[in-house]
Motif scaffolding. Structure first.
Motif, mmCIF file in Angstrom:
data_model
loop_
_atom_site.group_PDB
_atom_site.id
_atom_site.type_symbol
_atom_site.label_atom_id
_atom_site.label_comp_id
_atom_site.label_asym_id
_atom_site.label_seq_id
_atom_site.Cartn_x
_atom_site.Cartn_y
_atom_site.Cartn_z
ATOM 1 N N ALA A 1 0.814 -1.212 0.000
ATOM 2 C CA ALA A 1 0.000 0.000 0.000
ATOM 3 C C ALA A 1 0.850 1.266 0.000
ATOM 4 C CB ALA A 1 -0.927 0.000 1.210
ATOM 5 N N ALA A 2 2.138 1.133 0.347
ATOM 6 C CA ALA A 2 3.019 2.296 0.330
ATOM 7 C C ALA A 2 3.476 2.630 -1.086
ATOM 8 C CB ALA A 2 4.238 2.044 1.217
ATOM 9 N N ILE A 3 3.264 1.703 -2.003
ATOM 10 C CA ILE A 3 3.707 1.903 -3.388
ATOM 11 C C ILE A 3 2.522 2.056 -4.333
ATOM 12 C CG2 ILE A 3 4.992 0.859 -5.295
ATOM 13 C CD1 ILE A 3 6.726 -0.537 -3.234
ATOM 14 N N PHE A 4 1.475 1.269 -4.120
ATOM 15 C CA PHE A 4 0.321 1.277 -5.013
ATOM 16 C C PHE A 4 -0.865 1.957 -4.330
ATOM 17 C CE2 PHE A 4 2.862 -2.524 -5.867
ATOM 18 C CZ PHE A 4 3.142 -2.364 -7.211
ATOM 19 N N GLU A 5 -1.705 2.605 -5.109
ATOM 20 C CA GLU A 5 -2.883 3.268 -4.562
ATOM 21 C C GLU A 5 -3.872 2.247 -4.013
ATOM 22 O OE1 GLU A 5 -4.695 5.756 -7.447
ATOM 23 O OE2 GLU A 5 -3.007 7.155 -7.602
ATOM 24 N N GLU A 6 -4.640 2.674 -3.009
ATOM 25 C CA GLU A 6 -5.646 1.807 -2.422
ATOM 26 C C GLU A 6 -6.675 1.410 -3.482
ATOM 27 O OE1 GLU A 6 -8.899 1.924 1.255
ATOM 28 O OE2 GLU A 6 -7.242 3.360 1.204
ATOM 29 N N GLY A 7 -7.015 0.134 -3.511
ATOM 30 C CA GLY A 7 -7.948 -0.371 -4.505
ATOM 31 C C GLY A 7 -7.284 -0.835 -5.790
ATOM 32 N N SER A 8 -5.940 -0.810 -5.831
ATOM 33 C CA SER A 8 -5.222 -1.261 -7.028
ATOM 34 C C SER A 8 -5.189 -2.777 -7.108
ATOM 35 C CB SER A 8 -3.784 -0.738 -7.008
ATOM 36 O OG SER A 8 -3.736 0.665 -7.011
ATOM 37 N N GLN A 9 -5.165 -3.298 -8.315
ATOM 38 C CA GLN A 9 -4.978 -4.722 -8.545
ATOM 39 C C GLN A 9 -3.481 -4.955 -8.727
ATOM 40 O OE1 GLN A 9 -7.692 -7.184 -8.742
ATOM 41 N NE2 GLN A 9 -8.526 -5.410 -7.660
ATOM 42 N N VAL A 10 -2.869 -5.651 -7.779
ATOM 43 C CA VAL A 10 -1.414 -5.820 -7.773
ATOM 44 C C VAL A 10 -1.076 -7.295 -7.970
ATOM 45 C CG1 VAL A 10 0.689 -5.568 -6.418
ATOM 46 C CG2 VAL A 10 -1.110 -3.847 -6.251
ATOM 47 N N ARG A 11 -0.252 -7.580 -8.954
ATOM 48 C CA ARG A 11 0.189 -8.952 -9.203
ATOM 49 C C ARG A 11 1.576 -9.148 -8.605
ATOM 50 N NH1 ARG A 11 3.353 -11.757 -12.757
ATOM 51 N NH2 ARG A 11 3.929 -9.830 -13.798
ATOM 52 N N ASN A 12 1.699 -10.152 -7.743
ATOM 53 C CA ASN A 12 3.016 -10.474 -7.210
ATOM 54 C C ASN A 12 3.801 -11.198 -8.297
ATOM 55 O OD1 ASN A 12 5.252 -11.755 -5.846
ATOM 56 N ND2 ASN A 12 4.170 -11.443 -3.920
ATOM 57 N N PRO A 13 4.919 -10.646 -8.747
ATOM 58 C CA PRO A 13 5.652 -11.253 -9.865
ATOM 59 C C PRO A 13 6.277 -12.599 -9.527
ATOM 60 C CG PRO A 13 6.907 -9.456 -8.899
ATOM 61 C CD PRO A 13 5.559 -9.409 -8.267
ATOM 62 N N LYS B 1 -0.004 -14.250 -8.495
ATOM 63 C CA LYS B 1 -1.300 -14.085 -7.845
ATOM 64 C C LYS B 1 -1.612 -12.586 -7.722
ATOM 65 C CE LYS B 1 -4.082 -15.482 -3.855
ATOM 66 N NZ LYS B 1 -5.166 -16.046 -4.674
ATOM 67 N N VAL B 2 -2.878 -12.232 -7.938
ATOM 68 C CA VAL B 2 -3.306 -10.833 -7.920
ATOM 69 C C VAL B 2 -4.037 -10.531 -6.612
ATOM 70 C CG1 VAL B 2 -4.740 -9.085 -9.053
ATOM 71 C CG2 VAL B 2 -3.470 -10.764 -10.432
ATOM 72 N N PHE B 3 -3.704 -9.390 -6.017
ATOM 73 C CA PHE B 3 -4.335 -8.950 -4.780
ATOM 74 C C PHE B 3 -4.869 -7.525 -4.970
ATOM 75 C CE2 PHE B 3 -0.982 -11.905 -3.658
ATOM 76 C CZ PHE B 3 -1.593 -12.757 -2.750
ATOM 77 N N THR B 4 -5.896 -7.186 -4.186
ATOM 78 C CA THR B 4 -6.421 -5.826 -4.166
ATOM 79 C C THR B 4 -5.882 -5.119 -2.927
ATOM 80 O OG1 THR B 4 -8.457 -6.533 -5.273
ATOM 81 C CG2 THR B 4 -8.499 -4.400 -4.137
ATOM 82 N N THR B 5 -5.253 -3.978 -3.136
ATOM 83 C CA THR B 5 -4.654 -3.273 -2.014
ATOM 84 C C THR B 5 -5.706 -2.511 -1.207
ATOM 85 O OG1 THR B 5 -4.196 -1.346 -3.394
ATOM 86 C CG2 THR B 5 -2.447 -2.980 -3.184
ATOM 87 N N GLY B 6 -5.433 -2.396 0.083
ATOM 88 C CA GLY B 6 -6.256 -1.602 0.984
ATOM 89 C C GLY B 6 -5.343 -0.763 1.850
ATOM 90 N N ALA B 7 -5.907 -0.081 2.805
ATOM 91 C CA ALA B 7 -5.097 0.741 3.696
ATOM 92 C C ALA B 7 -4.228 -0.146 4.585
ATOM 93 C CB ALA B 7 -5.999 1.621 4.558
ATOM 94 N N VAL B 8 -2.983 0.284 4.784
ATOM 95 C CA VAL B 8 -2.060 -0.401 5.694
ATOM 96 C C VAL B 8 -1.448 0.662 6.601
ATOM 97 C CG1 VAL B 8 0.056 -1.756 5.922
ATOM 98 C CG2 VAL B 8 -1.529 -2.236 4.039
#
Length: 230
Positions: A56-68, A72-79
């Motif tokens: 969450a420190a790199i991607f905006e909240e609600g982003s679809q982030v794929r771990n390279p 696997k894809v995750f949705t970011t939230g507040a951390v």
């Protein structure tokens, strides 16, 4: 006034049915997971534990982030600040209690990791992780990424907002750069009335609404039990 079930045959049948339903659901919930990938942590002489990264420190909240490393894809939230350190501490304590494998503490990786991050924009880049482990003399690197950490609002038995946690945990072989084991956790705690399939978890948690740290600890307990098996 107590209900006399002898005069209520319908109530007796309903009770039996509900009992059968609960046992059936509990049996489904306890179905064993597939065997883990091998080798796992006990097959290595020395494993470096990296501090949990904060997506969450790199991607905006609600982003679809794929771990390279796993795709696997995750949705970011507040951390919130300090949450990655909480998971890192829990993981470190559980590993030390469960394995005799030599562990390199997470704080030892911080300086070198920061230096190497200047070379790549991705904090989980395979080459960087493997090289970081080799520099420390580790045969494998254990790293986690925290994507969401929402704290519970309310009390143990009366929560207004349930806790929600999303993270993954990966073991990477430094010689080959190959991911040899990984697990992920993505959960919002639910009341039993919302999801009967969660009855096993509900009973394990003793009907309480957990904090985010308690939820994370439970998940890491299950992961490390598999990870540290002989």
């Amino acid at each position: 006034m107590a209900i006399d079930s002898r005069n209520k045959p319908g109530w007796h049948r309903l009770s039996c049915y509900l009992g059968f339903l609960i046992l059936t659901v509990a049996g489904c919930a306890s179905t064993p997971a597939p065997p883990p990938q091998t080798p796992i942590i006990t097959h290595y002489n020395q494993v470096a534990l990296l501090p949990f990264a904060n997506a969450a420190a790199i991607f905006e909240e609600g982003s679809q982030v794929r771990n390279p490393l796993t795709s696997k894809v995750f949705t970011t939230g507040a951390v919130p600040d300090g949450a990655p350190a909480v998971l890192t501490r829990i993981l470190w304590e559980q590993l030390r209690a469960k394995t005799t494998t030599s562990l390199i503490p997470p704080e030892q990786s911080v300086g070198e990791r920061a230096e190497m991050l200047s070379e790549t924009a991705d904090f989980r880049e395979r080459r960087m992780v493997a090289e970081l482990g080799r520099r420390q003399g580790a045969d494998a690197v254990l790293l986690g990424t925290l994507y969401r950490y929402r704290e519970r609002v309310g009390l143990n038995y009366a929560a207004d907002t349930p806790a929600a946690v999303t993270f993954d945990l990966i073991l990477l072989d430094t010689a080959s750069g190959r991911v040899v084991w990984w697990r992920s956790f993505d959960e919002v705690q639910q009341a039993l009335s919302e999801n009967l399939l969660k009855i096993g978890t509900f009973l394990k948690d003793k009907g309480r609404w957990l904090t985010a740290a308690q939820m994370s600890s439970r998940a890491l307990e299950e992961m490390t039990t598999v990870l540290c098996q002989p």
